[in-house]
Design a protein around this motif. Structure first.
Motif, short mmCIF file in Angstrom:
data_model
loop_
_atom_site.label_atom_id
_atom_site.label_comp_id
_atom_site.label_asym_id
_atom_site.label_seq_id
_atom_site.Cartn_x
_atom_site.Cartn_y
_atom_site.Cartn_z
N VAL A 1 21.37 29.05 -16.12
CA VAL A 1 21.21 27.86 -16.95
C VAL A 1 19.96 27.14 -16.47
N SER A 2 19.30 26.44 -17.41
CA SER A 2 18.11 25.67 -17.07
C SER A 2 18.52 24.25 -16.67
N VAL A 3 17.88 23.77 -15.60
CA VAL A 3 18.14 22.42 -15.11
C VAL A 3 16.80 21.69 -15.06
N THR A 4 16.73 20.57 -15.77
CA THR A 4 15.52 19.75 -15.78
C THR A 4 15.73 18.56 -14.86
N VAL A 5 14.83 18.37 -13.90
CA VAL A 5 14.90 17.24 -12.98
C VAL A 5 13.73 16.32 -13.29
N ASN A 6 14.04 15.14 -13.83
CA ASN A 6 13.02 14.14 -14.14
C ASN A 6 12.85 13.20 -12.96
N VAL A 7 11.63 13.07 -12.46
CA VAL A 7 11.35 12.18 -11.33
C VAL A 7 11.01 10.80 -11.91
N LEU A 8 11.78 9.80 -11.51
CA LEU A 8 11.58 8.44 -12.00
C LEU A 8 10.62 7.70 -11.08
N GLU A 9 9.67 7.01 -11.70
CA GLU A 9 8.64 6.32 -10.92
C GLU A 9 9.23 5.09 -10.23
N VAL A 10 8.84 4.88 -8.99
CA VAL A 10 9.23 3.72 -8.19
C VAL A 10 7.99 3.25 -7.45
N ASN A 11 7.90 1.96 -7.26
CA ASN A 11 6.76 1.40 -6.53
C ASN A 11 6.85 1.81 -5.06
N ASP A 12 6.36 2.98 -4.74
CA ASP A 12 6.43 3.47 -3.37
C ASP A 12 5.05 3.73 -2.77
N GLU A 13 3.98 3.37 -3.51
CA GLU A 13 2.63 3.55 -2.99
C GLU A 13 2.04 2.19 -2.67
N GLU A 14 1.40 2.06 -1.52
CA GLU A 14 0.82 0.79 -1.13
C GLU A 14 -0.65 0.73 -1.58
N PRO A 15 -1.15 -0.48 -1.83
CA PRO A 15 -2.55 -0.61 -2.20
C PRO A 15 -3.47 -0.07 -1.10
N VAL A 16 -4.53 0.61 -1.52
CA VAL A 16 -5.54 1.13 -0.59
C VAL A 16 -6.87 0.46 -0.94
N CYS A 17 -7.46 -0.25 0.05
CA CYS A 17 -8.64 -1.07 -0.20
C CYS A 17 -9.85 -0.53 0.56
N SER A 18 -11.01 -0.79 -0.02
CA SER A 18 -12.27 -0.37 0.60
C SER A 18 -13.24 -1.55 0.58
N PRO A 19 -13.83 -1.87 1.74
CA PRO A 19 -13.59 -1.23 3.04
C PRO A 19 -12.31 -1.78 3.66
N ASN A 20 -11.69 -0.99 4.54
CA ASN A 20 -10.49 -1.49 5.21
C ASN A 20 -10.81 -2.13 6.56
N PHE A 21 -12.08 -2.05 6.98
CA PHE A 21 -12.53 -2.77 8.17
C PHE A 21 -14.00 -3.16 7.96
N TYR A 22 -14.33 -4.42 8.35
CA TYR A 22 -15.70 -4.89 8.17
C TYR A 22 -15.98 -5.96 9.22
N SER A 23 -17.23 -5.95 9.76
CA SER A 23 -17.61 -6.91 10.78
C SER A 23 -18.97 -7.52 10.40
N PHE A 24 -19.08 -8.85 10.45
CA PHE A 24 -20.35 -9.51 10.11
C PHE A 24 -20.42 -10.88 10.78
N GLN A 25 -21.62 -11.52 10.64
CA GLN A 25 -21.86 -12.83 11.25
C GLN A 25 -22.23 -13.83 10.14
N ILE A 26 -21.85 -15.08 10.36
CA ILE A 26 -22.18 -16.14 9.39
C ILE A 26 -22.68 -17.35 10.17
N PRO A 27 -23.58 -18.14 9.57
CA PRO A 27 -24.06 -19.36 10.25
C PRO A 27 -23.01 -20.44 10.21
N VAL A 28 -23.02 -21.29 11.19
CA VAL A 28 -22.04 -22.36 11.28
C VAL A 28 -22.20 -23.37 10.16
#
Length: 775
Positions: free
Chosen positions: A532-559
């Motif tokens: 017999v054929s069995v269809t398995v539907n995967v239901l979407e869930v919020n399981d992915e976290e946001p990925v940002c670019s750049p994820n690390f940055y270093s700089f200087q600013i005047p006072v």
């Protein structure tokens, strides 16, 4: 009447005595009952022993007429001073008809009574017979030990009567002969009265019979002529088989000598009375155990002395006759047969005569037949009573509704002796109809479809398939996945319970990778299969976290950076595989001391810029940090309703920013309009390279120290060469650089040229994030 207790039991409490061993009914104490003046009818509850200490039933109360009562012994148990308590406290209760009661105690003390000594051992139950040989075979000496005891453990004395006998008894109770005996001259037996006496004169007497045994030199001879005897088997022990008699030539008419008979052969089926010569059955004789030797030879020996002397022997033969004493037996007695369903009628199932027999030796005791075929389904079989052949009479189809539940038939057959008393036994026959696999498994559904969340844990059940077939009894169905269900990372991502049909996942599913699986499940009854054929539907869930670019940055600013400025034009761009960019929210979770920094927009966009939210204030001491390490969190929950937030997942991405605040650079005053030039150098390095900031910081500190020392030397030199020109009312110079400028360039009263200050204003267009907050 006045409220004081009225004594109803007259003569109590008191103490009385009774002798041990008193029989039932012996009076212990007599007392009277007086009733209350309010009682007109006498006693309602007669005096009763309601308790005793120690507990006993040895006493009872009986009326003796009127209101007189007597405490008597019951004899159950009999009082014994040596083994029982020495005293008893009896609590006696009485109640008159007016409800007045009385309870008093009678203390009964058991008195010891001297009891005569008692014999022990054989002398306690019988007259002891002692045999001694005449002549030198029995020299004077010890012949018997008398054993006796006194209940009071007193020292006992032994005596012997009559005094004329040639025997004596010692203080230890040992009997000794004083001389040798001659059978022809002396009495053939002596009766000794042994008396044992305690210190108070109580005595007991028992008799010991001492027999003198004659010896002679003539061989005895048998007077019994019969040599062959017949007895049936299974005779009870003690049955007389033969009476063997003999004579001794040395016998005298007045004093015949005693002959002793014995059996000399090794068999143990028979015994002989040593005095009378009667041969008896000693133990069970089983004819079937004597198949090869049904005739038993017995050698009888007669002696004229118990310890050996003149003797003669004779052989007799005892023939054991067979009787019908055995039940027919079948080995095994329980038969289990299997046949396929639809076996044709007339098929032979069992030939019982091959398994059953009667162990009796001779016919007709060993002839048997078979009867009484009965039990569930016996009408489908037939049994021949003489041969014991069991055959089918009709075919059986298990799937036929009339045969449901009839896969096992329980039959009983009686196997029985033909000869009286017709012993019988029961044979149990279990016939199992072996199912034939005729049908294919059939699934309960033509297609199965299961929905499963992508965050479902590995090992979770996601659905169940079920298959049956028409075979009876129902076949054991096993399930397996024969196709589908794999990914590039896992060959088999699904597993099915082989017996239950329960489908489980072996690894986490990922909606973003695969939204649907097509499985082929097979059901097998070990011979036939179905899929017999069995269809398995995967239901979407919020399981992915946001990925940002750049994820690390270093700089200087005047006072002096203006509030609202996009710091260094920095922005982050975020992506989420399962969330809309409008759901993003930005906030600084760590390192934002005094809240100088913020992100705009703070929510609703996948792009956000870093903004200076408030100015720095180091002069007043409000700010003390020159380096800020910001930990930025980006969540994907911005557009979730309050209801959704309780059920849906929220994922968070992170970005790390390192910001160094640079003080204003030193200003040099010139005659021409000037401008401030700020040079920003930026060195990007990996966070894992910890040595880079360490080396830079150490070099900067050394350089600043050298520059400071050089400026100090220059200031001292200028002060020595150019004394300050002052006017009245001028304030002293405070800074080294101001002093340097006045001395070299122009008088102090000259005005400073204006500086060009260029302010760049950046207008930020924010996006409404759907929320309002109270500051």
């Amino acid at each position: 009447l006045s409220g004081r207790r009225i004594q109803l039991l007259l003569g109590l409490p008191t103490t009385s005595t009774v002798e041990e061993n008193s029989p039932a009914g012996v009076s212990v104490y007599t007392f009277n009952v007086t009733v209350s003046p309010l009682s007109s009818e006498g006693v309602a509850i007669h005096p009763t022993i309601i308790n005793s200490n120690p507990l006993t039933k040895a006493f009872d109360i009986i009326p003796v007429g009127g209101l007189a009562y007597r405490v008597v012994t019951t004899g159950n148990p009999v009082l014994d001073y040596e083994t029982m308590p020495k005293s008893f406290d009896l609590q006696i209760f009485v109640e008159d008809t007016s409800g007045r009661t009385d309870l008093n105690t009678l203390a009964v003390q058991v008195q010891d009574k001297n009891e005569p000594p008692v014999f022990q051992g054989n002398m306690a139950i019988q007259t002891v017979e002692i045999y001694i040989l005449e002549g030198s075979r029995t020299p004077p000496g010890f012949i018997y030990q008398v054993e006796a005891a006194d209940p009071e453990d007193a020292q006992l004395q032994y005596s012997l009567a009559p005094a004329s006998v040639p025997f004596s008894v010692f203080e230890s109770g040992a009997i000794f002969s004083e001389r040798e005996f001659d059978y022809e001259k002396d009495p053939h037996s002596y009766f000794l009265n042994i008396t044992v006496t305690d210190p108070e004169g109580l005595r007991s007497t028992k008799t010991v019979n001492i027999n003198i045994i004659n010896t002679n030199d003539e061989r005895p001879y048998f007077i019994t002529k019969q040599r062959i005897y017949k007895i049936p088997e299974e005779q009870s022990p003690g049955t007389v088989v033969a009476n063997i008699t003999a004579k001794d030539p040395d016998d005298e008419e007045e004093f015949p000598s005693r002959l002793f008979y014995s059996i000399q052969s090794s068999e143990e089926y028979f015994s002989i009375n040593p005095s009378s010569g009667v041969v008896q059955v000693a133990r069970r004789i089983n004819r079937e155990a004597l198949t090869l030797h049904p005739n038993i030879s017995v050698i009888v020996r007669v002696e004229d002395s118990p310890s050996g002397g003149q003797a003669s022997e004779m052989e007799i033969t005892i023939v054991i006759e067979d009787i019908n004493d055995n039940l027919p037996e079948c080995k095994p007695s329980t038969f289990r047969e299997e046949i396929n369903e639809n076996t044709t009628a007339g098929t032979l199932l069992l030939d019982l005569r091959n398994f059953c027999k009667d162990s009796d030796v001779d016919p007709p005791n060993n002839l048997i037949n078979f009867t009484g075929l009965s039990g569930l389904g016996s009408n489908k079989f037939a049994l021949d009573s003489m041969s014991g052949r069991l055959v089918m009479t009709e075919s059986i189809d298990l799937e036929n509704p009339t045969n449901l539940g009839a896969e096992v038939f329980s039959l009983t057959v009686r196997v029985q002796d033909i000869a009286w008393p017709n012993y019988s036994n029961i044979i149990y026959i279990y016939i199992r109809i072996r199912p034939v696999n005729e049908y294919f498994p059939v699934f309960g559904s033509l297609l199965y479809e299961f929905n499963v969340s992508e965050i479902t844990k590995a090992g979770s059940s996601i659905g169940k398939v079920n298959a049956k077939d028409k075979d009876w009894p129902p076949s054991v169905i096993t399930y397996s996945i024969v196709a589908g269900g794999g990914t590039k990372d896992y060959t088999n991502i699904f597993w099915i319970n082989p017996t239950e049909g329960d489908v489980k996942i072996l690894a986490r599913l990922d909606y973003e990778t695969t939204q649907r699986f097509l499985l082929t499940v097979q059901a097998s009854d070990q011979e036939k299969t179905a899929t017999v054929s069995v269809t398995v539907n995967v239901l979407e869930v919020n399981d992915e976290e946001p990925v940002c670019s750049p994820n690390f940055y270093s700089f200087q600013i005047p006072v002096s950076l203006a509030v609202g400025t996009n710091i260094n034009g920095f922005r982050i761009v975020c992506q989420d595989r399962d969330s809309d960019p409008r759901s993003f929210r930005y906030f600084i979770n760590e390192g934002n001391v005094n809240n100088h920094f913020t992100f705009s927009p703070s929510a609703g966009s996948n792009t956000s810029r870093l903004i200076l939210a408030s100015r720095f204030d180091y002069d007043s001491g409000f700010d003390t940090h020159w380096i800020y390490r910001l930990r930025v969190y980006i969540t994907d929950d911005n557009l979730l309703s309050a209801r959704d937030k309780t059920t849906d997942l929220i994922k968070t991405g992170t970005v790390t920013l390192s910001i160094r605040v640079i003080p204003n650079p030193t200003t040099v005053i010139t005659t021409t309009p000037g401008f401030t030039l700020v040079t920003r150098r930026e060195n990007l390095y990996s966070e894992s390279a910890w040595y880079v900031p360490f080396v830079v910081t150490l070099g900067s500190l050394l350089l600043l120290g050298l520059l400071g020392y050089a400026v100090l030397l220059l200031a001292r030199s200028l002060r020595a060469r150019c004394p300050p020109a002052r006017k009245a009312g001028d304030a002293p110079l405070k800074k080294i650089f101001s002093f340097f400028t006045i001395c070299i360039l122009f008088p102090i009263e000259k005005k400073k040229p204006k500086k060009e200050v260029i302010l760049q204003m950046t207008k930020l267009n924010t996006v409404f994030d759907g929320e309002a907050r109270d500051p």
